[in-house]
Design an enzyme around this catalytic site. Structure first.
Site, PDB file in Angstrom:
ATOM      1  CB  SER A 116      -3.897  11.874   4.989  1.00 48.79           C
ATOM      2  OG  SER A 116      -3.427  10.912   4.057  1.00 48.79           O
ATOM      3  CE  LYS A 117      -6.119   8.324  10.650  1.00 45.71           C
ATOM      4  NZ  LYS A 117      -6.735   8.229  11.982  1.00 45.71           N
ATOM      5  NE  ARG A 118      -5.987   7.786   2.965  1.00 47.61           N
ATOM      6  CZ  ARG A 118      -6.761   8.813   3.270  1.00 47.61           C
ATOM      7  NH1 ARG A 118      -7.452   8.796   4.389  1.00 47.61           N
ATOM      8  NH2 ARG A 118      -6.852   9.848   2.459  1.00 47.61           N
ATOM      9  CE  LYS A 119      -1.379   8.756  -0.841  1.00 50.13           C
ATOM     10  NZ  LYS A 119      -1.465   9.497  -2.114  1.00 50.13           N
ATOM     11  CG  ASN A 120       4.350  11.820   4.932  1.00 54.29           C
ATOM     12  OD1 ASN A 120       5.275  11.040   5.056  1.00 54.29           O
ATOM     13  ND2 ASN A 120       4.357  12.794   4.052  1.00 54.29           N
TER      14      ASN A 120
END
Length: 412
Positions: free
Chosen positions: A198-202
């Site tokens: 997800s964009k929160r981690k990658n």
């Protein structure tokens, strides 16, 4: 004929996961002489972002993932309504709260998944569900079935998070009297902690990878290896080789880790293998012609072993284009003696070529009793402003005699 599809929603981003699943679909289609369909699922107007369709097209095109047919669900609303009303008339559906609900037979639902084998959902887990919402738009589980049926999709290759949707979709196929395609649920991309990417981690937007200077062919190669393995255990190969060797039986069930370090390594390998002229042209396009082409052509061979992304060229090679600011804290001891000795001999050098310059400077260091490593490091800092740079002698040759001596004297 084999017919497969990818069906993203236009939410304003071309997701790397969409590219990953597209690769498997495209390879399967090409390997079997079939067709690859791009279908935009744009019936959820709350999630749709203006320009989102173009973003998806541009992202897939950048990677070279070309489709044979293109459709938009929003242009097919009358078709979904027609089939829903047909089910109403046949008593296979009923109206409730302004919508239309499909009656689901009370029976276990099973299918043989081409990746995961036999999957069964017990009857009590599959209940009646809406096929047309009260706003007149179809639900996902109904629209996708009508589309796949009408578009003669033979194989539905998609991410594993759609497994839970499959029983309802099979129920809809049966109610419509439609042929049920074969299903293959590939593993989701995972972060290092095994959570869903997800964009929160990658970074997940394809545009980010393009802007960072990843080569499309390197990103494609990297994605190919997520969830699939080459029969010869090769790591670096092109799309044609992927298609030639692709087989759903080689798709693993476990979720692959999206390892950015490995992607960086792979991108660096692709840069190293590029022809010097092609690398210069690629850098020119990446930096939108901001850098002088002649200098790019000269410096590309010197940086190709040292950069992993196109975006790293700028910080590594900026000293070729402008005199850097020098942090004197970077100098080692006796740096003034080193620079003065270098200037003295360089002013009289006639043959300003890397090999000759190297011999002359080594001679200076040895004659003066300087430690070669310290001597050249101080010269490097004075000329480039950095301790880590492309090869020093070749760089000085490119800068030229006048500019090199000027930089050395500036520090003194």
């Amino acid at each position: 004929m084999v017919r497969v599809r990818i069906a993203p929603s236009p939410t304003g981003m071309a997701h790397v996961g969409t590219a990953y699943v597209s690769l498997f679909n495209l390879a399967f289609a090409r390997k079997n002489g079939g067709k690859f369909i791009l279908r935009i699922e744009d019936t959820d107007k709350k999630r749709e972002v203006e320009g989102g369709i173009d973003v998806i097209k541009e992202g897939l095109s950048w990677l070279g993932l070309t489709w044979d047919e293109f459709y938009r669900q929003s242009e097919r609303l009358s078709i979904y309504k027609e089939y829903a009303e047909k089910l109403l008339k046949e008593g296979k559906a009923y109206e409730e709260d302004g919508g239309i609900i499909l009656k689901v037979e009370k029976e276990d639902v099973s299918w043989k998944d081409l990746v995961r084998g036999e999957i069964t959902f017990p009857a009590d887990e599959v209940s009646d569900f809406a096929i047309i919402k009260k706003d007149g738009f179809p639900t996902y589980n109904f629209a996708v079935v009508v589309d796949d049926w009408q578009m003669k999709v033979t194989h539905v290759i998609r991410a594993e998070d759609h497994i839970s949707n499959t029983p309802r979709q099979i129920a809809a196929y049966k109610a419509l009297g439609a042929n049920i395609p074969e299903f293959a649920h590939v593993p989701l991309l995972r972060n290092k902690d095994k959570s869903k990417i997800s964009k929160r981690k990658n970074p997940v937007a394809l545009s980010w990878y393009k802007e960072e200077g990843y080569l499309p062919e390197a990103l494609v190669n990297f994605l190919c290896l997520l969830g699939w393995s080459h029969p010869e255990e090769k790591e670096v190969f092109d799309m044609d080789e992927f298609v030639k060797n692709f087989d759903l039986e080689r798709v693993r069930k476990a979720g692959p880790v999206f390892d950015m370090d490995k992607l960086d390594w792979m991108n660096g390998e692709y840069i190293k293998s590029m022809d010097d002229k092609k690398l210069a042209d690629t850098l020119a396009a990446f930096y939108k012609e901001r850098y002088e082409k002649d200098l790019l052509t000269k410096t590309a061979p010197l940086v190709k072993e040292r950069i992993r992304k196109l975006s790293e060229y700028e910080s590594l090679a900026s000293f070729y284009y402008e005199q850097p600011k020098i942090d004197k804290e970077l100098f080692g001891k006796d740096y003034k003696d080193h620079l003065e000795s270098a200037v003295e001999v360089l002013e009289s050098v006639g043959k300003w070529e890397a090999n000759n310059l190297g011999e002359v400077l080594v001679g200076v260091a040895d004659k003066k009793g300087f430690h070669r490593g310290d001597f050249f490091m101080n010269l490097r800092v004075a000329v480039t402003g950095k301790k880590v740079t492309p090869p020093f002698n070749e760089s000085v040759e490119i800068l030229g005699k006048e500019e090199t001596i000027k930089r050395l004297k500036t520090v003194l």
